[in-house]
Design a protein around this motif. Structure first.
Motif: not given
Length: 261
Positions: A210-236
């Motif tokens: 699920w891409q839930y954000h398109n203007r987020a901030r993440v360390a190591g990246i200048d400017g906005p970036v897309d964020l996503n989550v996976f439907e499940g845990d680490a084992a899945a």
């Protein structure tokens, strides 16, 4: 009205105006902070990832890896001949930083699926530990011609067959809400990567990313970036990454029936 009373009145108006302006500014700052930091329930969706292209410029992948990023999708190619100039460096550096990576291709209506598959595989050769390949399906940035359902499905099949044979995994279909509305009945049964900014995807079809954000901030990246989550845990996630066992699918017949209603 005396000059003294007039001055007093204007001072009250000025202070009232300044107070309103300050309140509006505070609300704007709070709203921006909320927007930049909004995320889904991380207890339910513990794995966060990014998707990037050359638009993000040089990326410090070690900093990215330290900032709660569990995976990354990298743009590799577009259409029949365009290749992202940052893909090779991003793929190399993300791997070196320990970030699981996958490649995605922007699918254009103006080139045949087989030619696009050849371009993608030349840009992003299959690796055993790669995430499933992804195909970006959207109207934004695409050519003006829109195929009918049968033509789209045929060209997607021509793209997916060689790509999935090379990777040995079902591909992931990235779909915007507009694209999904227009072509849901034409999509082959594959795991979905759904775009739904600042809200959960609707319940019409299950999703894997699920891409839930398109203007987020993440360390190591200048400017906005897309964020996503996976439907499940680490084992899945490990099962999906390594074997892609039993991906969530859209039942094509059911999708067509639902669209007809």
């Amino acid at each position: 009205m005396t000059a003294k009373l007039a001055r007093s009145r204007w001072r009250r108006i000025l202070w009232r105006t300044l107070a309103i302006a300050a309140a509006v500014l505070a609300i704007g700052v709070a709203a921006r902070a909320w927007f930049l930091h909004w995320q889904p329930d991380r207890a339910r969706y513990p794995l966060r990832g990014i998707d990037v292209s050359h638009h993000q410029g040089d990326i410090d992948w070690k900093a990215v890896a330290r900032d709660d990023v569990a995976f990354a999708y990298l743009k590799a190619s577009e259409g029949g001949d365009h290749r992202d100039r940052r893909y090779a460096a991003n793929e190399r550096d993300a791997r070196a930083a320990g970030v699981p990576v996958g490649a995605y291709h922007f699918f254009t209506f103006c080139r045949g699926g087989a030619a696009q598959a050849a371009n993608f595989l030349a840009a992003a050769p299959a690796a055993a530990d790669a995430l499933p390949p992804a195909v970006d399906l959207e109207f934004g940035g695409n050519c003006g011609r829109r195929p009918d359902d049968a033509a789209l499905r045929a060209e997607l099949a021509a793209f997916l067959a060689p790509v999935e044979a090379a990777y040995g995994k079902p591909a992931l279909l990235y779909v915007t809400p507009e694209f999904f509305d227009a072509y849901r009945a034409a999509l082959p049964s594959r795991p979905l990567w759904r775009r739904a900014i600042l809200r959960a995807p609707d319940s019409r079809a299950a999703w894997t990313l699920w891409q839930y954000h398109n203007r987020a901030r993440v360390a190591g990246i200048d400017g906005p970036v897309d964020l996503n989550v996976f439907e499940g845990d680490a084992a899945a996630f490990a099962r999906w990454r390594d074997t892609s066992a039993q991906p969530r699918e859209i039942p094509v017949g059911a999708a067509r029936a639902a669209t007809a209603q």
